[in-house]
Enzyme design. Sequence first.
Site, short mmCIF file in Angstrom:
data_model
loop_
_atom_site.label_atom_id
_atom_site.label_comp_id
_atom_site.label_asym_id
_atom_site.label_seq_id
_atom_site.Cartn_x
_atom_site.Cartn_y
_atom_site.Cartn_z
N LEU A 1 91.43 82.43 70.62
CA LEU A 1 92.28 82.72 71.39
C LEU A 1 93.84 82.01 71.20
CD1 LEU A 1 92.57 84.80 73.93
CD2 LEU A 1 92.21 82.63 75.32
N ASP A 2 94.98 82.60 70.90
CA ASP A 2 95.96 82.19 70.40
C ASP A 2 96.70 81.12 71.34
OD1 ASP A 2 95.98 83.68 68.18
OD2 ASP A 2 97.44 85.28 68.93
N PRO A 3 97.39 80.06 70.90
CA PRO A 3 97.70 78.94 71.85
C PRO A 3 98.82 79.63 72.77
CG PRO A 3 97.90 78.33 69.44
CD PRO A 3 97.52 79.56 69.55
N ALA B 1 98.25 82.55 74.40
CA ALA B 1 97.37 83.34 75.37
C ALA B 1 96.66 82.26 76.31
CB ALA B 1 96.52 84.13 74.52
#
Length: 232
Positions: free
Chosen positions: A51-53, A55
Amino acid sequence: MTPEDFLNGQVLLIDKPLHFTSFQAVNKIKYALINKAGLPKKFKIGHAGTLDPLASGLLLICTGKFTKSISELQGQAKEYTGTFHIGATTPSYDLETEVDQTFDTSHIDESLIHETVKQFLGEIDQKPPIFSAIKKDGVRLYEHARAGETVEIASRKTTIHEFEIIRIALPEVDFRVVCSKGTYIRSLAYDFGKAMNSGSHLTVLRRTKIGDYNVADAINVIDFEQTLISKL
């Protein structure tokens, strides 16, 4: 829950906050289990889907024998909610980079937005963002991007099972998406704007489900250590 339970295997539902990397979230859980639960330093632990930073939301962290289930969990459908900003693009397709182009939005209304959604249902071709961790010639795409290099990115098949518009308050459009493994919601934002003869980028993203797992049942990574102590 006992230390042996974690060693034998658990699937932990973690609510990852903004600005944490998935790696940082795993490490925080890992060291809480080592320092507070007394687990050995080399116990098995890993997450089932980055999960992207920028997000937030559901991150599944597996321990012990359940690390063998990571590939299976990664393959399950995922649900996201978030916000597109219509009328502008960024090189990263989200807020990691500054706006590089602006577009006319005078022709965009609710009818066009809802009609455009239909173009993205089912199997679609999607190009990953240049600012992503996918490797090209042994180098991650974001490294090429930060070096100012132009890279040809191949499109890939992905499936959008559900795509719902929740709120329209232009330039903001809130959405809910259920999609297959490998879908980039940032790319969906970019392509959605392009399909309306405009531009778009992602400003908010939250992962709410992975398969049958729901973020409503998850614990914030910051609170995990305190909750762990109270249960041991």
